[in-house]
Design a protein around this motif. Structure first.
Motif, PDB file in Angstrom:
ATOM      1  N   THR A 178       0.830  -1.208   0.000  1.00 55.95           N
ATOM      2  CA  THR A 178       0.000   0.000   0.000  1.00 55.95           C
ATOM      3  C   THR A 178       0.864   1.258   0.000  1.00 55.95           C
ATOM      4  O   THR A 178       0.562   2.248  -0.693  1.00 55.95           O
ATOM      5  CB  THR A 178      -0.920  -0.007   1.235  1.00 55.95           C
ATOM      6  N   ASN A 181       2.177   1.779  -3.424  1.00 55.81           N
ATOM      7  CA  ASN A 181       1.121   2.318  -4.290  1.00 55.81           C
ATOM      8  C   ASN A 181       0.878   3.796  -4.011  1.00 55.81           C
ATOM      9  O   ASN A 181       0.655   4.594  -4.940  1.00 55.81           O
ATOM     10  CB  ASN A 181      -0.168   1.529  -4.091  1.00 55.81           C
ATOM     11  N   LEU A 182       0.917   4.183  -2.711  1.00 52.74           N
ATOM     12  CA  LEU A 182       0.727   5.591  -2.376  1.00 52.74           C
ATOM     13  C   LEU A 182       1.864   6.444  -2.921  1.00 52.74           C
ATOM     14  O   LEU A 182       1.637   7.580  -3.387  1.00 52.74           O
ATOM     15  CB  LEU A 182       0.640   5.738  -0.840  1.00 52.74           C
ATOM     16  N   SER A 183       3.070   5.883  -2.866  1.00 50.98           N
ATOM     17  CA  SER A 183       4.205   6.647  -3.402  1.00 50.98           C
ATOM     18  C   SER A 183       4.045   6.869  -4.904  1.00 50.98           C
ATOM     19  O   SER A 183       4.271   7.980  -5.409  1.00 50.98           O
ATOM     20  CB  SER A 183       5.505   5.881  -3.114  1.00 50.98           C
ATOM     21  N   ARG A 184       3.638   5.840  -5.639  1.00 47.86           N
ATOM     22  CA  ARG A 184       3.413   6.001  -7.077  1.00 47.86           C
ATOM     23  C   ARG A 184       2.281   6.996  -7.347  1.00 47.86           C
ATOM     24  O   ARG A 184       2.343   7.813  -8.270  1.00 47.86           O
ATOM     25  CB  ARG A 184       3.099   4.642  -7.703  1.00 47.86           C
ATOM     26  N   SER A 185       1.236   6.925  -6.484  1.00 45.19           N
ATOM     27  CA  SER A 185       0.118   7.851  -6.671  1.00 45.19           C
ATOM     28  C   SER A 185       0.554   9.295  -6.460  1.00 45.19           C
ATOM     29  O   SER A 185       0.118  10.201  -7.206  1.00 45.19           O
ATOM     30  CB  SER A 185      -1.003   7.490  -5.694  1.00 45.19           C
ATOM     31  N   ARG A 186       1.407   9.510  -5.451  1.00 46.00           N
ATOM     32  CA  ARG A 186       1.888  10.882  -5.218  1.00 46.00           C
ATOM     33  C   ARG A 186       2.707  11.381  -6.404  1.00 46.00           C
ATOM     34  O   ARG A 186       2.608  12.560  -6.809  1.00 46.00           O
ATOM     35  CB  ARG A 186       2.710  10.919  -3.928  1.00 46.00           C
ATOM     36  N   LYS A 187       3.519  10.510  -6.965  1.00 45.17           N
ATOM     37  CA  LYS A 187       4.314  10.924  -8.125  1.00 45.17           C
ATOM     38  C   LYS A 187       3.405  11.296  -9.296  1.00 45.17           C
ATOM     39  O   LYS A 187       3.620  12.291  -9.995  1.00 45.17           O
ATOM     40  CB  LYS A 187       5.249   9.780  -8.525  1.00 45.17           C
ATOM     41  N   ILE A 188       2.380  10.475  -9.518  1.00 48.10           N
ATOM     42  CA  ILE A 188       1.444  10.759 -10.614  1.00 48.10           C
ATOM     43  C   ILE A 188       0.724  12.077 -10.376  1.00 48.10           C
ATOM     44  O   ILE A 188       0.538  12.898 -11.296  1.00 48.10           O
ATOM     45  CB  ILE A 188       0.432   9.599 -10.746  1.00 48.10           C
ATOM     46  N   LEU A 189       0.307  12.337  -9.105  1.00 51.52           N
ATOM     47  CA  LEU A 189      -0.386  13.593  -8.797  1.00 51.52           C
ATOM     48  C   LEU A 189       0.532  14.798  -9.001  1.00 51.52           C
ATOM     49  O   LEU A 189       0.084  15.865  -9.493  1.00 51.52           O
ATOM     50  CB  LEU A 189      -0.896  13.548  -7.347  1.00 51.52           C
TER      51      LEU A 189
END
Length: 225
Positions: A178, A181-189
């Motif tokens: 998780t 996944n949050l780290s990848r989501s932050r990069k995408i944001l």
């Protein structure tokens, strides 16, 4: 065990014994048919007394050992007394023995009584020792059963702790995934945010250019002649 029933049987035996213990002496004083009648009455009373003693023994089944052991010894002594009376009345009913029964039988019965009393005491000690051994064996069996149950409980606890550890490991792995996944989501944001800012800047430049073009067109059309 019914204590009341046992006491009734005990009183019945005592009454019968008080009756039969006088019969050998009465038979010694009588002759002929009278003596035979006393012997028959004696046999009937002794048979009834034996039945009463058997009933007392049956009532002792299931009784606590603290009560059963002394009463069993007492019943055996009662049977010994009955056997003694039977020997006495047989001697009194035998011709030729009447004249010296009082002198000769006392020494014989004294020795027999001593031996019988010793045997009875030895039997009582043996019964008590056997019961103590049985109680100790039962206590050991209970201890072994408790130890086995404790061991089983410990094994179950260890197995349950192992399962809980596996669950914690799986939860930790899920948390790690998780977090990734949050780290990848932050990069995408962040990338989307930068694109949004860039798009806003481009849109602002385009608007400014369109306004400048519109102002130039208005100037050229209305103010320049």
């Amino acid at each position: 065990m019914s204590t009341e029933e046992f006491e009734k049987l005990h009183e019945m035996y005592r009454s019968l014994y008080e009756e039969v213990k006088l019969m050998p002496e009465r038979a010694q004083r009588c002759q002929g048919e009278e003596r035979k009648r006393i012997v028959r009455d004696f046999d009937e009373c002794v048979s009834e007394a034996e039945e009463v003693l058997q009933g007392m023994e049956q009532e002792l089944f299931g009784a606590p050992s603290s009560f059963r052991t002394p009463m069993s010894t007492k019943i055996r002594l009662y049977r010994r007394d009955l056997a003694k009376l039977q020997r006495e009345i047989r001697l009194s009913a035998t011709p030729g023995f009447s004249s010296h029964i009082g002198d000769g039988r006392q020494g014989i019965y004294a020795n027999q009584n001593d031996q019988s009393t010793h045997l009875q005491s030895q039997r009582a000690l043996l019964i008590q020792g056997t019961e103590s051994l049985n109680n100790a064996s039962k206590s050991i069996e209970r201890s072994q059963r408790i130890a086995a149950e404790t061991d089983q409980i410990g094994t179950d606890i260890i197995e349950e702790l192992g399962e809980q550890r596996e669950q914690l490991d799986r939860t930790r792995d899920r948390l790690v995934h998780t977090g990734e996944n949050l780290s990848r989501s932050r990069k995408i944001l962040r990338a989307m945010s930068r694109r949004l800012v860039t798009n806003k800047l481009l849109l602002s430049v385009i608007i400014i250019m369109e306004l400048a073009i519109l102002a130039g067109v208005v100037y050229l059309k209305f103010f320049r002649k």
